[in-house]
Design a protein around this motif. Structure first.
Motif, PDB file in Angstrom:
ATOM      1  N   UNK A 343       0.859  -1.213   0.169  1.00  0.00           N
ATOM      2  CA  UNK A 343       0.156  -0.004  -0.019  1.00  0.00           C
ATOM      3  C   UNK A 343       0.967   1.083   0.084  1.00  0.00           C
ATOM      4  N   UNK A 344       2.274   1.003   0.222  1.00  0.00           N
ATOM      5  CA  UNK A 344       3.057   2.269   0.259  1.00  0.00           C
ATOM      6  C   UNK A 344       3.264   2.760  -1.167  1.00  0.00           C
ATOM      7  N   UNK A 345       3.009   1.833  -2.184  1.00  0.00           N
ATOM      8  CA  UNK A 345       3.109   2.399  -3.596  1.00  0.00           C
ATOM      9  C   UNK A 345       1.967   2.944  -3.955  1.00  0.00           C
ATOM     10  N   UNK A 346       0.923   3.021  -3.282  1.00  0.00           N
ATOM     11  CA  UNK A 346      -0.390   3.672  -3.874  1.00  0.00           C
ATOM     12  C   UNK A 346      -0.268   5.135  -4.008  1.00  0.00           C
ATOM     13  N   UNK A 347       0.553   5.787  -2.828  1.00  0.00           N
ATOM     14  CA  UNK A 347       0.682   7.056  -2.842  1.00  0.00           C
ATOM     15  C   UNK A 347       1.606   7.684  -3.929  1.00  0.00           C
ATOM     16  N   UNK A 348       3.084   7.052  -4.070  1.00  0.00           N
ATOM     17  CA  UNK A 348       3.680   7.750  -5.268  1.00  0.00           C
ATOM     18  C   UNK A 348       3.098   7.269  -6.876  1.00  0.00           C
ATOM     19  N   UNK A 349       2.153   6.250  -6.730  1.00  0.00           N
ATOM     20  CA  UNK A 349       1.203   6.104  -7.859  1.00  0.00           C
ATOM     21  C   UNK A 349       0.498   7.241  -8.393  1.00  0.00           C
ATOM     22  N   UNK A 350      -0.284   7.644  -7.200  1.00  0.00           N
ATOM     23  CA  UNK A 350      -1.082   8.796  -7.382  1.00  0.00           C
ATOM     24  C   UNK A 350      -0.331  10.122  -7.724  1.00  0.00           C
ATOM     25  N   UNK A 351       0.960  10.231  -7.256  1.00  0.00           N
ATOM     26  CA  UNK A 351       1.626  11.332  -7.274  1.00  0.00           C
ATOM     27  C   UNK A 351       2.100  11.617  -8.861  1.00  0.00           C
ATOM     28  N   UNK A 352       2.424  10.467  -9.200  1.00  0.00           N
ATOM     29  CA  UNK A 352       2.966  10.330 -10.754  1.00  0.00           C
ATOM     30  C   UNK A 352       1.729  10.659 -11.554  1.00  0.00           C
ATOM     31  N   UNK A 353       0.656  10.061 -11.352  1.00  0.00           N
ATOM     32  CA  UNK A 353      -0.627  10.385 -12.178  1.00  0.00           C
ATOM     33  C   UNK A 353      -1.175  11.584 -11.960  1.00  0.00           C
ATOM     34  N   UNK A 354      -1.190  12.187 -10.870  1.00  0.00           N
ATOM     35  CA  UNK A 354      -2.013  13.396 -10.581  1.00  0.00           C
ATOM     36  C   UNK A 354      -1.213  14.688 -11.057  1.00  0.00           C
ATOM     37  N   UNK A 355       0.233  14.790 -10.720  1.00  0.00           N
ATOM     38  CA  UNK A 355       0.724  15.884 -10.919  1.00  0.00           C
ATOM     39  C   UNK A 355       0.506  16.503 -12.330  1.00  0.00           C
ATOM     40  N   UNK A 356       0.785  15.805 -13.270  1.00  0.00           N
ATOM     41  CA  UNK A 356       0.310  16.551 -14.531  1.00  0.00           C
ATOM     42  C   UNK A 356      -0.887  17.182 -14.522  1.00  0.00           C
ATOM     43  N   UNK A 357      -1.920  16.504 -13.920  1.00  0.00           N
ATOM     44  CA  UNK A 357      -3.307  17.174 -13.986  1.00  0.00           C
ATOM     45  C   UNK A 357      -3.223  18.330 -13.095  1.00  0.00           C
ATOM     46  N   UNK A 358      -2.666  18.368 -12.175  1.00  0.00           N
ATOM     47  CA  UNK A 358      -2.712  19.496 -11.212  1.00  0.00           C
ATOM     48  C   UNK A 358      -1.979  20.553 -11.784  1.00  0.00           C
ATOM     49  N   UNK A 359      -0.753  20.279 -12.400  1.00  0.00           N
ATOM     50  CA  UNK A 359       0.135  21.257 -13.025  1.00  0.00           C
ATOM     51  C   UNK A 359      -0.724  22.249 -14.174  1.00  0.00           C
ATOM     52  N   UNK A 360      -1.646  21.250 -14.989  1.00  0.00           N
ATOM     53  CA  UNK A 360      -2.392  21.717 -16.043  1.00  0.00           C
ATOM     54  C   UNK A 360      -3.383  22.713 -15.494  1.00  0.00           C
ATOM     55  N   UNK A 361      -4.093  22.211 -14.319  1.00  0.00           N
ATOM     56  CA  UNK A 361      -5.156  23.298 -13.687  1.00  0.00           C
ATOM     57  C   UNK A 361      -4.335  24.464 -13.053  1.00  0.00           C
ATOM     58  N   UNK A 362      -3.292  24.201 -12.509  1.00  0.00           N
ATOM     59  CA  UNK A 362      -2.704  25.658 -12.110  1.00  0.00           C
ATOM     60  C   UNK A 362      -2.181  26.448 -13.344  1.00  0.00           C
ATOM     61  N   UNK A 363      -1.688  25.787 -14.298  1.00  0.00           N
ATOM     62  CA  UNK A 363      -1.370  26.332 -15.433  1.00  0.00           C
ATOM     63  C   UNK A 363      -2.416  27.327 -15.970  1.00  0.00           C
ATOM     64  N   UNK A 364      -3.715  26.696 -16.327  1.00  0.00           N
ATOM     65  CA  UNK A 364      -4.688  27.229 -17.008  1.00  0.00           C
ATOM     66  C   UNK A 364      -5.373  28.223 -16.325  1.00  0.00           C
ATOM     67  N   UNK A 365      -5.272  28.188 -14.895  1.00  0.00           N
ATOM     68  CA  UNK A 365      -5.790  29.298 -13.902  1.00  0.00           C
ATOM     69  C   UNK A 365      -4.658  30.337 -14.170  1.00  0.00           C
ATOM     70  N   UNK A 366      -3.378  30.241 -14.132  1.00  0.00           N
ATOM     71  CA  UNK A 366      -2.346  31.376 -14.184  1.00  0.00           C
ATOM     72  C   UNK A 366      -2.605  31.960 -15.493  1.00  0.00           C
TER      73      UNK A 366
END
Length: 517
Positions: A343-366
């Motif tokens: 289960x310790x792998x679930x967190x880094x998996x989500x980091x890798x998958x979600x980071x581009x999404x969050x970067x896109x959201x922040x970039x769009x707002x900017x």
């Protein structure tokens, strides 16, 4: 994605990825390994785990001071990697724990952890300071080209640290599988199977007579592990020896990861700047100008310490993934043949998958002129962490879960009927990961913005020092987990996270003003 960032970003991230791979192998199994090898209680194992994590981050402050004073950031980082490797070599030695040598072995294990913590302290904050300096240099170069060029690179720092953070978690994604797979392979060679509950019962058997419930449970778990007949001291000692040897061998992979990290750093060190080391011309300032500079410096340091004070409580809550949440996965979650370390792998998996999404959201707002400031992002992250524990508390209350201690005392059949599905851990880690992405990489970016240039290593060490203070509190989670109903345990974290978010929101406008100065 990478073209508009400094050339040294990816080599620095890869070097950090190798170090994080080695670290996460150990972090995924440490508290559970201490229980299985030495028969420690959950609370005692959590205390050792929290002291180790706190040591890493406290010593990052020492590492930052050493690098700032010597101006030898690269040498400090390389020394840290070598010291970490020596610590992992100590953990890789597969000596069996017995009643005669258990104390000595525990001291030896703790000494190896001290080496890893000290090496990490020399490495971690100083590499982050180098990344921050890359963006300082890039912004200075753009400023020399004109206002338009500066505007283009001004928002790159947050996204750069998010990219850096993704590479950390690529190492963290793979690492948690290494120790459990090696352990299961090693058990299979001896004709055994992995059973999470058996080591604790083996230690109980070796310590003295079992009660009726434990006797029935150990026979059942022995059958699941491929052991026939009645329990005996020889059988229990054999299972524990083979069980723990497999984990020891996993630390060899940590040594290899350290060497890989060192190789990448040495190969590409020409791309890395030295924080705070700049050619400056002597400038005479008036008394009024000096007073204004001193005032701005104080404001920046006040802002830094204000954010650090709030973030302590995020790390107290988030790093329960190695303590109470690991124990929850071990005791309350129905995962079939999946060990709780997975289960310790679930967190880094989500980091890798979600980071581009969050970067896109922040970039769009900017782009729309609605950029969210770093302090406000941290406040949002604290709120989301509170929601993660709110979900877990609601689920635990609905399921009628008692304390961990009361649950493990129940008969095995009754426990199996009450165990949660794997989806509970997935939802919890999803929310905690989103919270992490709003806080950890952006916190690093915030520190690099407000820190005085001659104190970058020290200030990055202070950021990591807040993690140390949060980690010192980790055993509180393990104690609550075993002593009170689970919904009450998770409720404490709800209060901590929401209260911290409220304090952060109250300071947002002031923090935004300071970071723009």
């Amino acid at each position: 994605m990478f073209k508009s960032h400094p050339k040294g970003l990816i080599p620095a991230a890869l070097s950090n990825m190798g170090e994080r791979f080695g670290y996460y192998i150990m972090a995924a199994v440490l508290s559970l390994f201490l229980c299985s090898k030495f028969g420690l209680s959950d609370a005692t194992a959590a205390a050792v785990y929290s002291a180790f994590l706190a040591g890493i981050y406290v010593l990052s402050l020492v590492g930052g001071i050493i690098a700032d004073r010597t101006q030898n950031y690269k040498g400090t980082i390389m020394t840290g990697i070598v010291i970490m490797a020596l610590g992992y070599v100590g953990l890789a030695i597969p000596i069996t724990s017995t009643s005669d040598n258990a104390t000595m072995l525990l001291v030896f294990t703790c000494a190896a952890l001290v080496l890893i913590a000290f090496g990490n302290g020399l490495f971690k904050g100083n590499l982050q300071a180098i990344v921050g300096q890359m963006y300082d240099d890039m912004e200075a170069q753009a400023a020399a080209e004109g206002e338009e060029a500066l505007k283009k690179v001004k928002g790159k720092r947050d996204s750069g640290f998010q990219i850096f953070y993704v590479f950390i978690n690529i190492g963290g994604l793979v690492a948690p599988f290494v120790a459990p797979l090696l352990r299961s392979w090693w058990l299979g060679l001896s004709g055994y199977k992995y059973v999470a509950e058996l080591p604790a019962l083996c230690h109980k058997f070796l310590a003295g007579p079992l009660n009726a419930d434990d006797t029935a449970n150990i026979v059942k778990y022995m059958e699941q592990a491929g052991i026939s007949g009645q329990p005996s001291a020889e059988v229990c000692q054999s299972y524990l020896e083979v069980f723990n040897q497999g984990v020891h061998f996993a630390f060899i992979a940590s040594v290899a990861a350290m060497l890989l990290s060192l190789g990448i750093f040495i190969w590409k060190r020409g791309l890395f700047p030295t924080p705070g080391k700049k050619e400056t011309k002597a400038v005479e300032y008036s008394a009024e100008e000096k007073a204004q500079q001193a005032k701005e410096l104080k404001q920046r340091l006040y802002a830094l310490f204000a954010v650090l004070g709030v973030v302590i409580f995020f790390w107290f809550s988030f790093h329960q993934n190695g303590v109470s949440l690991s124990f929850f996965a071990r005791d309350f979650v129905k995962t079939g043949q999946f060990p709780p370390e997975f289960w310790q792998a679930v967190n880094p998996f989500f980091v890798i998958v979600l980071t581009p999404v969050i970067m896109w959201i922040f970039g769009s707002l900017s782009k729309k002129g609605k950029e969210i400031s770093t302090p406000r992002k941290i406040a949002i992250g604290m709120t989301i962490a509170g929601l993660a524990y709110a979900f877990l508390a609601f689920f635990s209350a609905s399921a009628g879960y008692p304390s961990g201690e009361a649950f493990t005392a129940m008969e095995a059949v009754a426990r199996e009927g009450m165990k949660a599905g794997a989806w509970v851990m997935i939802v919890t880690y999803f929310l905690l990961t989103v919270a992490e992405l709003f806080i950890s990489p952006l916190g690093l970016s915030f520190v690099s913005k407000v820190a005085p240039k001659s104190m970058l290593g020290l200030c990055q060490g202070l950021w990591l020092g807040t993690t140390a203070l949060g980690n010192i509190l980790l055993p509180v989670g393990a104690i609550m987990y075993n002593k009170i109903d689970l919904w009450q345990c998770w409720g404490v974290f709800i209060v901590v996270c929401f209260l911290s978010a409220g304090i952060m929101l109250a300071m947002v406008k002031w923090l935004e003003r300071v970071t723009k100065e």
